[in-house]
Design a protein around this motif. Structure first.
Motif, PDB file in Angstrom:
ATOM      1  N   PHE A  12      -7.716  -1.896  -0.968  1.00 23.82           N
ATOM      2  CA  PHE A  12      -6.822  -2.068   0.179  1.00 23.82           C
ATOM      3  C   PHE A  12      -7.625  -2.035   1.476  1.00 23.82           C
ATOM      4  O   PHE A  12      -7.384  -2.841   2.390  1.00 23.82           O
ATOM      5  CB  PHE A  12      -5.749  -0.974   0.207  1.00 23.82           C
ATOM      6  CG  PHE A  12      -4.504  -1.303  -0.556  1.00 23.82           C
ATOM      7  CD1 PHE A  12      -3.767  -2.444  -0.265  1.00 23.82           C
ATOM      8  CD2 PHE A  12      -4.049  -0.463  -1.566  1.00 23.82           C
ATOM      9  CE1 PHE A  12      -2.601  -2.745  -0.976  1.00 23.82           C
ATOM     10  CE2 PHE A  12      -2.888  -0.745  -2.273  1.00 23.82           C
ATOM     11  CZ  PHE A  12      -2.171  -1.891  -1.987  1.00 23.82           C
ATOM     12  N   SER A  58      -7.429   2.166  -3.531  1.00 29.22           N
ATOM     13  CA  SER A  58      -7.519   2.532  -2.116  1.00 29.22           C
ATOM     14  C   SER A  58      -8.672   1.796  -1.447  1.00 29.22           C
ATOM     15  O   SER A  58      -8.537   1.300  -0.316  1.00 29.22           O
ATOM     16  CB  SER A  58      -7.698   4.045  -1.973  1.00 29.22           C
ATOM     17  OG  SER A  58      -6.614   4.748  -2.553  1.00 29.22           O
ATOM     18  N   ASP A  73      -0.874   2.957  -3.022  1.00 25.57           N
ATOM     19  CA  ASP A  73      -2.110   3.609  -2.594  1.00 25.57           C
ATOM     20  C   ASP A  73      -1.992   5.132  -2.666  1.00 25.57           C
ATOM     21  O   ASP A  73      -1.328   5.762  -1.843  1.00 25.57           O
ATOM     22  CB  ASP A  73      -2.454   3.168  -1.166  1.00 25.57           C
ATOM     23  CG  ASP A  73      -3.834   3.630  -0.707  1.00 25.57           C
ATOM     24  OD1 ASP A  73      -4.451   4.462  -1.401  1.00 25.57           O
ATOM     25  OD2 ASP A  73      -4.295   3.149   0.348  1.00 25.57           O
ATOM     26  N   SER A 101       0.821  -1.212   0.000  1.00 27.99           N
ATOM     27  CA  SER A 101       0.000   0.000   0.000  1.00 27.99           C
ATOM     28  C   SER A 101       0.855   1.263   0.000  1.00 27.99           C
ATOM     29  O   SER A 101       0.497   2.265  -0.635  1.00 27.99           O
ATOM     30  CB  SER A 101      -0.953  -0.003   1.198  1.00 27.99           C
ATOM     31  OG  SER A 101      -0.249   0.036   2.429  1.00 27.99           O
TER      32      SER A 101
END
Length: 511
Positions: free
Chosen positions: A442, A439, A420, A416
């Motif tokens: 995740f 996002s 992200d 991430s």
């Protein structure tokens, strides 16, 4: 240390998961003195900020001075540090029990109040902490007593312990500045000469009985990688990070030395998503298909690595998707087609940020430059020293950039911080590039403890990343430490954890 499976049977705490002129250091360091280890750093830390990402050399110094709630052992398994136990309670909150006897370098005890202060300070929107975005998901931190810390979140967070095992999230004494040298680790800062060396000595109040085994560590900066190897071969240092790939064989063949390598780090491209042309996913995908990765492996890593044509999820991982493994394959015709679709049939000019301080970064950039020119993208290289490269990356002073790192751990959520786009700006990920679908995926992955459901979520995430190219994978690489044959206890940590290896200096001996 004890830990338990939570009520849904998920073991959330699984962890298997960086000049111009070299500095030889003070003359007195050239002779062996007692049990002080001489460690060759590739660069002087750009910052001593405990919660910032400033490269592996800075991380190694942090891992000597500081400790987090958790960490990883040499086998890659998550283990307790300042916390001796961690578990999910019946209400879904993570509860950490602090060990007795842990103290800061000034002798004061580590308390739950210290830990709570770390979380609330690091999660502030303006903290610029590496884990600010993740820690913002913690809604409150409770301290029922001096040894208990309870972290409450709106949704279940299966991966939360991994945040507190990372070397960019050590615990500091309440009220200390973020670049404090007062920690709870096995070594204390004794002296430092900027750009030259850092001297650390053993902390006699360290909470692990009998550790550290060394009396101290002299970290000496050798920014030139060839001189770093020469210092190791001459006996001027005992242990060195970042053995360059072209020198690995000669270290292996030297009877007085040994080489410890692991595969896990990877090279990739990041983009400036705030301005054309790399705000367009078609252009980013064109770049992904324009580069022949085998040439990077050969030129930068002397065949000690492999092509990376997808998100950096290792083949050994249970989350690996073989059907996506070659999704960013070398296909220059497809690259030119994508450029035309994006409105750039004749290509364009751009600046590629990398660094000349690390040969593999420069060589990777040069290969990318050559292949991008073949589809009409005229690349100008920007190759500053490492600290400037970090600053430019953090501030978005580039069009696209070469980067090398590992995931935060061996769980897909560890990616991430590189992928992200909802996280605060950082040089390890693309600048100003939003990734709403990624996002959200995740977030879904963090909120479930069911492995099969997580596999489905992360496969969807990987496909979305392939389609939108928030980063572009280039190459896996071996990462090597060289050392004298009489050095023992130091371990190059497995896989994605190789940059955590400095934690094993507490177990290191030589002689």
């Amino acid at each position: 240390m004890t830990q338990r499976l939570d009520r849904r049977g998920f073991l959330a705490a699984t962890g298997a998961a960086a000049g111009s002129l070299a500095f030889l250091g003070p003359k007195e360091l050239l002779a062996q003195e007692g049990s002080t280890l001489r460690f060759a750093l590739s660069t002087y830390p750009p910052s001593f900020d405990a919660w910032a990402s400033s490269g592996t050399a800075a991380g190694t110094i942090k891992l000597m001075m500081h400790r987090g709630l958790l960490s990883y052992g040499p086998d890659g398994a998550m283990r307790g540090e300042l916390a001796e136990n961690w578990e999910v309670d019946d209400e879904g909150a993570w509860v950490f029990t602090l060990r007795e006897g842990a103290t800061w370098h000034d002798g004061s005890p580590v308390t739950a109040e210290d830990i709570a202060w770390n979380v609330t300070e690091a999660q502030k929107p303006d903290s610029a902490a590496y884990f600010q975005g993740q820690l913002a998901l913690i809604t409150s931190v409770e301290t029922p007593d001096e040894r208990t810390v309870r972290m409450v979140t709106e949704e279940p967070l299966a991966v939360l312990p991994g945040w507190f095992a990372h070397y960019h999230m050590p615990m500091l004494k309440k009220g200390e500045p973020r670049d404090t040298t007062i920690g709870a680790g096995p070594f204390t800062m004794e002296s430092r000469e900027r750009g030259v060396s850092i001297s650390l000595k053993a902390y006699d109040g360290y909470y692990k009985e009998g550790l550290p085994k060394l009396a101290g560590v002299e970290a000496i900066v050798y920014a030139d990688e060839n001189l770093r190897v020469a210092a190791l071969e001459a006996g001027d240092v005992d242990l060195s990070e970042y053995i360059p790939w072209q020198a690995m064989a000669q270290v292996e063949e030297n009877a007085d030395l040994k080489l410890d390598t692991v595969d896990g780090p990877f090279m990739y491209l990041t983009f400036n998503g705030e301005r054309p042309p790399f705000d367009n996913p078609l252009v980013r995908r064109a770049v992904a298909h324009a580069i022949k990765r085998e040439d990077i492996v050969a030129a930068a890593f002397y065949e000690r690595g492999g092509a990376l044509e997808h998100l950096p999820i290792a083949e050994e991982s249970e989350f690996y998707n073989p059907d996506l493994a070659n999704a960013w394959n070398y296909d220059p015709e497809k690259a030119q087609q994508l450029l035309a679709e994006a409105g750039y049939p004749d290509g364009f000019d751009c600046v590629l940020l990398s660094t000349a301080q690390y040969g593999m970064h420069q060589s990777t950039a040069e290969v990318c430059q050559a292949y991008l020119s073949m589809i009409g993208i005229n690349v100008q290289l920007d190759l500053p020293e490492w600290s400037t490269r970090v600053q430019k990356g953090n501030e978005g002073q580039y069009d696209l950039a070469v980067m090398g790192t590992t995931a935060d751990n061996n769980d897909p959520d560890g990616l991430s911080t590189t992928v992200d786009g909802s996280l605060p700006p950082g040089f390890v990920r693309s600048y100003g590039l939003e990734t709403p679908e990624i996002s959200e995926l995740f977030a879904r992955g963090r909120a479930t403890f069911d492995t099969e459901e997580r596999k489905r979520i992360y496969k969807e995430l990987e496909q979305t990343a392939i389609d939108t190219a928030p980063i572009v994978g280039l190459a896996w690489r071996a990462q090597g430490y060289g050392m004298k044959s009489n050095v023992s206890g130091f371990t190059n940590m497995p896989g994605q954890l190789t940059f955590y290896s400095g934690i094993t200096l507490e177990e290191t001996l030589f002689g």
